[in-house]
Design an enzyme around this catalytic site. Sequence first.
Site, PDB file in Angstrom:
ATOM      1  N   ASP A  37     108.024  38.503  19.555  1.00  0.00           N
ATOM      2  CA  ASP A  37     108.701  38.364  20.706  1.00  0.00           C
ATOM      3  C   ASP A  37     109.312  39.931  20.805  1.00  0.00           C
ATOM      4  OD1 ASP A  37     109.318  35.725  19.342  1.00  0.00           O
ATOM      5  OD2 ASP A  37     109.892  35.819  21.595  1.00  0.00           O
ATOM      6  N   ARG A  93     118.400  36.071  27.593  1.00  0.00           N
ATOM      7  CA  ARG A  93     117.838  35.933  26.052  1.00  0.00           C
ATOM      8  C   ARG A  93     117.764  37.408  25.332  1.00  0.00           C
ATOM      9  NH1 ARG A  93     113.291  31.696  24.716  1.00  0.00           N
ATOM     10  NH2 ARG A  93     114.172  31.595  22.651  1.00  0.00           N
ATOM     11  N   GLN A 146     108.199  23.916  19.542  1.00  0.00           N
ATOM     12  CA  GLN A 146     107.002  24.277  20.427  1.00  0.00           C
ATOM     13  C   GLN A 146     105.545  23.980  19.838  1.00  0.00           C
ATOM     14  OE1 GLN A 146     109.712  25.759  19.113  1.00  0.00           O
ATOM     15  NE2 GLN A 146     110.319  27.759  20.609  1.00  0.00           N
ATOM     16  N   ASN A 148     109.738  37.248  15.560  1.00  0.00           N
ATOM     17  CA  ASN A 148     108.781  35.937  15.974  1.00  0.00           C
ATOM     18  C   ASN A 148     110.005  34.959  15.717  1.00  0.00           C
ATOM     19  OD1 ASN A 148     106.593  34.985  17.705  1.00  0.00           O
ATOM     20  ND2 ASN A 148     106.281  34.004  15.772  1.00  0.00           N
ATOM     21  N   LYS A 149     109.270  33.627  15.987  1.00  0.00           N
ATOM     22  CA  LYS A 149     109.928  32.316  16.066  1.00  0.00           C
ATOM     23  C   LYS A 149     110.498  32.325  14.471  1.00  0.00           C
ATOM     24  CE  LYS A 149     110.817  30.193  18.355  1.00  0.00           C
ATOM     25  NZ  LYS A 149     112.208  30.730  19.147  1.00  0.00           N
ATOM     26  N   ARG A 167     109.244  29.806  28.267  1.00  0.00           N
ATOM     27  CA  ARG A 167     109.745  30.286  27.249  1.00  0.00           C
ATOM     28  C   ARG A 167     108.294  30.974  26.676  1.00  0.00           C
ATOM     29  NH1 ARG A 167     105.929  29.071  24.727  1.00  0.00           N
ATOM     30  NH2 ARG A 167     106.695  29.643  23.102  1.00  0.00           N
ATOM     31  N   GLY A 168     108.647  31.844  25.640  1.00  0.00           N
ATOM     32  CA  GLY A 168     107.434  32.723  25.111  1.00  0.00           C
ATOM     33  C   GLY A 168     107.727  34.224  25.717  1.00  0.00           C
ATOM     34  N   ALA A 169     107.416  34.917  25.052  1.00  0.00           N
ATOM     35  CA  ALA A 169     108.099  36.390  25.401  1.00  0.00           C
ATOM     36  C   ALA A 169     107.526  36.904  26.559  1.00  0.00           C
ATOM     37  CB  ALA A 169     107.767  37.377  24.063  1.00  0.00           C
TER      38      ALA A 169
END
Length: 345
Positions: A233, A88, A192, A243-244, A48-50
């Site tokens: 992201d 995603r 996270q 973003n998150k 995970r993570g862009a």
Amino acid sequence: MPIESPAIHWLDDHLLLLDQRRLPAHTEWLDVRDAAGAAEAIRQMAVRGAPAIGITAAYGLALEALRLGPGASAARLKPALEVLAASRPTAVNLFWALERLRGRFDGEPGEALGKRLVREAENIHREDQAANQRLGELGAALLPPHASLYTHCNTGALATGGHGTALGIVRSAWRNGHLKTVYAGETRPWLQGARLTAWELMQENIPVTLVADSAAGLLMARGRIDAVVVGADRIAANGDTANKIGTYNLAVLARHHRLPFIVAAPDSTLDPAMENGAGIVIEERDGDEVRRVGGTLMAPDGCPVYNPAFDVTPAELITAIVTESGVIHDPDRDALADHFARRPS
Ligand SMILES: CSC[C@H]1O[C@H](OP(=O)(O)O)[C@H](O)[C@@H]1O
């Protein structure tokens, strides 16, 4: 017989490393041998993570071409492209990386195509590591000595050779003495911040204090935070940033407390085709991520849940966007200088 290729080793290392961290058993160790496996690793957030999502999609497509061997062709890779693109929706890095590989389809098909795609995936991976190292240095240069930072989520540091984006700034600031401490928001519901950021900074003996997301306002009100630093992201052409989930809340709090709000992301997170944040698709994830903590049901079973994984922070709340190309968005540049000038020495 597993296909011997750098892509597989990297994916194994990456997924294995997550597994070795003994994170709350979010993912058993995934065995990635093709595009479908890579898409599942992305969907399950084993990766995970862009930037990491983009790199994994690139390796997944390369793996598919290697699996097809002499039969590899643009037409036969189309289903793999589609399954990866559907994994995603929010992080633009995924689509950017797939487009980079599509650009290598022309030319000799078969084994040669597979080799071209592995090389391009490795280029993307290597470029991302260099980009995050550079943007970490540029971002850290914005900070005064002994800054206390607030972070949200995690920034794909693992996949980018331990640099990450917001964590890249943290690491560079620590190295050059510009960092006093980090308050890491746990980042409900996937945690996270608790599971990755706190873990990574403790591994490197960087001072970190884990806090519940709801503690951010008190920390800012009590003058414990000098700047908020987050990843991204997708960054629209006008600077609106996805973003998150929870990032927008922090941006409003930072503005209220006149604190710099810094977004750190590689150029591969920029989406110039997206005019502003209104058009950014926000992924919604399974309600059980909210209903359960570590697998234990914390809400009435079956309770309806709305679980957006991201939000969008309007550009006017962002003090600076830092990429490897520099500080590319600083509508409020004075906020940085003004805030740090105000700080008690
Ligand atoms: C540089 S990582 C960017 C971004 O990705 C994370 O989302 P997720 O953990 O769901 O993949 C988070 O929004 C990070 O800030």
